[in-house]
Design an enzyme around this catalytic site. Structure first.
Site, PDB file in Angstrom:
ATOM      1  N   LYS A  65     -11.668   2.543  -1.271  1.00  0.00           N
ATOM      2  CA  LYS A  65     -10.795   3.718  -1.348  1.00  0.00           C
ATOM      3  C   LYS A  65     -10.981   4.400  -2.703  1.00  0.00           C
ATOM      4  O   LYS A  65     -11.216   3.726  -3.710  1.00  0.00           O
ATOM      5  CB  LYS A  65      -9.313   3.299  -1.239  1.00  0.00           C
ATOM      6  CG  LYS A  65      -8.993   2.494  -0.015  1.00  0.00           C
ATOM      7  CD  LYS A  65      -7.624   1.838  -0.133  1.00  0.00           C
ATOM      8  CE  LYS A  65      -7.725   0.344  -0.359  1.00  0.00           C
ATOM      9  NZ  LYS A  65      -6.512  -0.370  -0.609  1.00  0.00           N
ATOM     10  N   SER A 101       1.684   0.246  -3.038  1.00  0.00           N
ATOM     11  CA  SER A 101       1.230   1.352  -3.891  1.00  0.00           C
ATOM     12  C   SER A 101       1.136   2.634  -3.069  1.00  0.00           C
ATOM     13  O   SER A 101       1.439   3.723  -3.568  1.00  0.00           O
ATOM     14  CB  SER A 101      -0.127   1.026  -4.502  1.00  0.00           C
ATOM     15  OG  SER A 101      -0.055  -0.164  -5.247  1.00  0.00           O
ATOM     16  N   ARG A 138       3.425  -9.967   2.163  1.00  0.00           N
ATOM     17  CA  ARG A 138       4.643  -9.228   2.486  1.00  0.00           C
ATOM     18  C   ARG A 138       5.069  -9.458   3.925  1.00  0.00           C
ATOM     19  O   ARG A 138       6.160  -9.899   4.212  1.00  0.00           O
ATOM     20  CB  ARG A 138       4.433  -7.731   2.265  1.00  0.00           C
ATOM     21  CG  ARG A 138       4.539  -7.316   0.838  1.00  0.00           C
ATOM     22  CD  ARG A 138       3.925  -5.985   0.615  1.00  0.00           C
ATOM     23  NE  ARG A 138       2.502  -6.022   0.919  1.00  0.00           N
ATOM     24  CZ  ARG A 138       1.655  -5.055   0.632  1.00  0.00           C
ATOM     25  NH1 ARG A 138       2.079  -3.952   0.099  1.00  0.00           N
ATOM     26  NH2 ARG A 138       0.379  -5.184   0.916  1.00  0.00           N
ATOM     27  N   HIS A 170       4.374  -6.102  -7.259  1.00  0.00           N
ATOM     28  CA  HIS A 170       3.284  -6.785  -7.971  1.00  0.00           C
ATOM     29  C   HIS A 170       3.828  -7.529  -9.196  1.00  0.00           C
ATOM     30  O   HIS A 170       3.453  -8.667  -9.468  1.00  0.00           O
ATOM     31  CB  HIS A 170       2.248  -5.775  -8.474  1.00  0.00           C
ATOM     32  CG  HIS A 170       1.500  -5.033  -7.408  1.00  0.00           C
ATOM     33  ND1 HIS A 170       1.361  -3.668  -7.411  1.00  0.00           N
ATOM     34  CD2 HIS A 170       0.824  -5.465  -6.314  1.00  0.00           C
ATOM     35  CE1 HIS A 170       0.639  -3.281  -6.380  1.00  0.00           C
ATOM     36  NE2 HIS A 170       0.307  -4.349  -5.682  1.00  0.00           N
TER      37      HIS A 170
HETATM   38  P1  ADP Z   1      -5.376  -4.890  -2.433  1.00  0.00           P
HETATM   39  O1  ADP Z   1      -5.918  -3.483  -2.336  1.00  0.00           O
HETATM   40  O2  ADP Z   1      -6.344  -5.905  -2.939  1.00  0.00           O
HETATM   41  O3  ADP Z   1      -4.596  -5.367  -1.218  1.00  0.00           O
HETATM   42  P2  ADP Z   1      -2.910  -4.323  -3.820  1.00  0.00           P
HETATM   43  O4  ADP Z   1      -2.907  -3.737  -5.183  1.00  0.00           O
HETATM   44  O5  ADP Z   1      -2.395  -3.477  -2.710  1.00  0.00           O
HETATM   45  O6  ADP Z   1      -4.383  -4.801  -3.637  1.00  0.00           O
HETATM   46  O7  ADP Z   1      -2.126  -5.695  -3.811  1.00  0.00           O
HETATM   47  C1  ADP Z   1      -2.546  -6.791  -4.574  1.00  0.00           C
HETATM   48  C2  ADP Z   1      -1.855  -8.042  -4.071  1.00  0.00           C
HETATM   49  O8  ADP Z   1      -0.453  -7.915  -4.228  1.00  0.00           O
HETATM   50  C3  ADP Z   1      -2.059  -8.335  -2.578  1.00  0.00           C
HETATM   51  O9  ADP Z   1      -2.119  -9.729  -2.422  1.00  0.00           O
HETATM   52  C4  ADP Z   1      -0.824  -7.774  -1.934  1.00  0.00           C
HETATM   53  O10 ADP Z   1      -0.532  -8.437  -0.721  1.00  0.00           O
HETATM   54  C5  ADP Z   1       0.206  -8.101  -2.987  1.00  0.00           C
HETATM   55  N1  ADP Z   1       1.350  -7.207  -2.927  1.00  0.00           N
HETATM   56  C6  ADP Z   1       1.351  -5.853  -2.877  1.00  0.00           C
HETATM   57  N2  ADP Z   1       2.606  -5.358  -2.816  1.00  0.00           N
HETATM   58  C7  ADP Z   1       3.437  -6.443  -2.825  1.00  0.00           C
HETATM   59  C8  ADP Z   1       4.861  -6.622  -2.741  1.00  0.00           C
HETATM   60  N3  ADP Z   1       5.672  -5.587  -2.625  1.00  0.00           N
HETATM   61  N4  ADP Z   1       5.345  -7.891  -2.760  1.00  0.00           N
HETATM   62  C9  ADP Z   1       4.498  -8.935  -2.849  1.00  0.00           C
HETATM   63  N5  ADP Z   1       3.156  -8.844  -2.913  1.00  0.00           N
HETATM   64  C10 ADP Z   1       2.622  -7.625  -2.900  1.00  0.00           C
END
Ligand code: ADP
Length: 162
Positions: A41, A128, A90, A17
């Site tokens: 969630k 996460s 990703r 992130h």
């Molecule tokens: P959500 O629950 O909205 O998917 P996340 O907190 O999991 O939220 O992720 C927020 C954003 O960051 C999403 O667009 C996700 O694809 C992106 N993201 C999460 N992990 C990574 C990573 N390792 N590299 C690039 N983008 C990521």
């Protein structure tokens, strides 16, 4: 002024992130990281805890702000005077959901566009959920998150850092 929002659950924020935040902060005058408060969630961290951990991680980026929000993303974006939404991609598995969400948002708010940044290869595997899973079973998460986040996650699971 070009303003973008980067929304997500960030439960907790990972180095993946932070990479997206760092890169998109260079593309816009102001980037607002939006911590979603109404996810279906049940999060490990409260919205305020998630905001605090991100704020700690982005202190070096003066044009990045962190806020929590609930309700519709496009409403949050409009309220923030943003014209763009940033999301990270990703793998192909992210694509279908992201495409559907960006198309839906574009129908309800044609003035706001979603832009996608592809993941830094170093963090392509990182989520996460992976962080939580590894930590819960005593694995080392210091390559995935900041030191503060590592300590907070270990606290949640009542694990002392090795
Ligand atoms: P959500 O629950 O909205 O998917 P996340 O907190 O999991 O939220 O992720 C927020 C954003 O960051 C999403 O667009 C996700 O694809 C992106 N993201 C999460 N992990 C990574 C990573 N390792 N590299 C690039 N983008 C990521």
């Amino acid at each position: 002024m070009r303003i973008a929002v980067y929304p997500g659950s960030f439960d907790p924020v990972t180095l993946g992130h932070i990479d997206i935040i760092s890169r998109s902060s260079r593309l816009f005058d102001k980037l607002i990281v939006g911590v979603l408060n109404n996810s279906s969630k049940i999060p490990l961290f409260s919205a305020q805890e998630r905001v605090n951990m991100i704020e700690d991680a982005v202190r070096e980026y003066p044009n990045v702000e962190v806020q929590s929000f609930d309700g519709l993303l496009v409403d949050f974006a409009r309220m923030s005077h943003a014209t763009a939404v940033v999301r990270g991609l990703r793998a192909v598995t992210d694509f279908e959901y992201e495409l559907q969400m960006s198309q839906t948002n574009h129908i309800i708010a044609p003035d706001i566009d979603t832009i996608f940044l592809t993941t830094n290869l170093n963090y392509a595997y990182l989520s996460s959920s992976v962080v939580k899973e590894v930590a819960r079973y005593g694995g080392d998460i210091s390559k995935f998150v900041t030191t503060l986040v590592r300590d907070k996650v270990l606290d949640k699971y009542n694990i002392t850092a090795k």
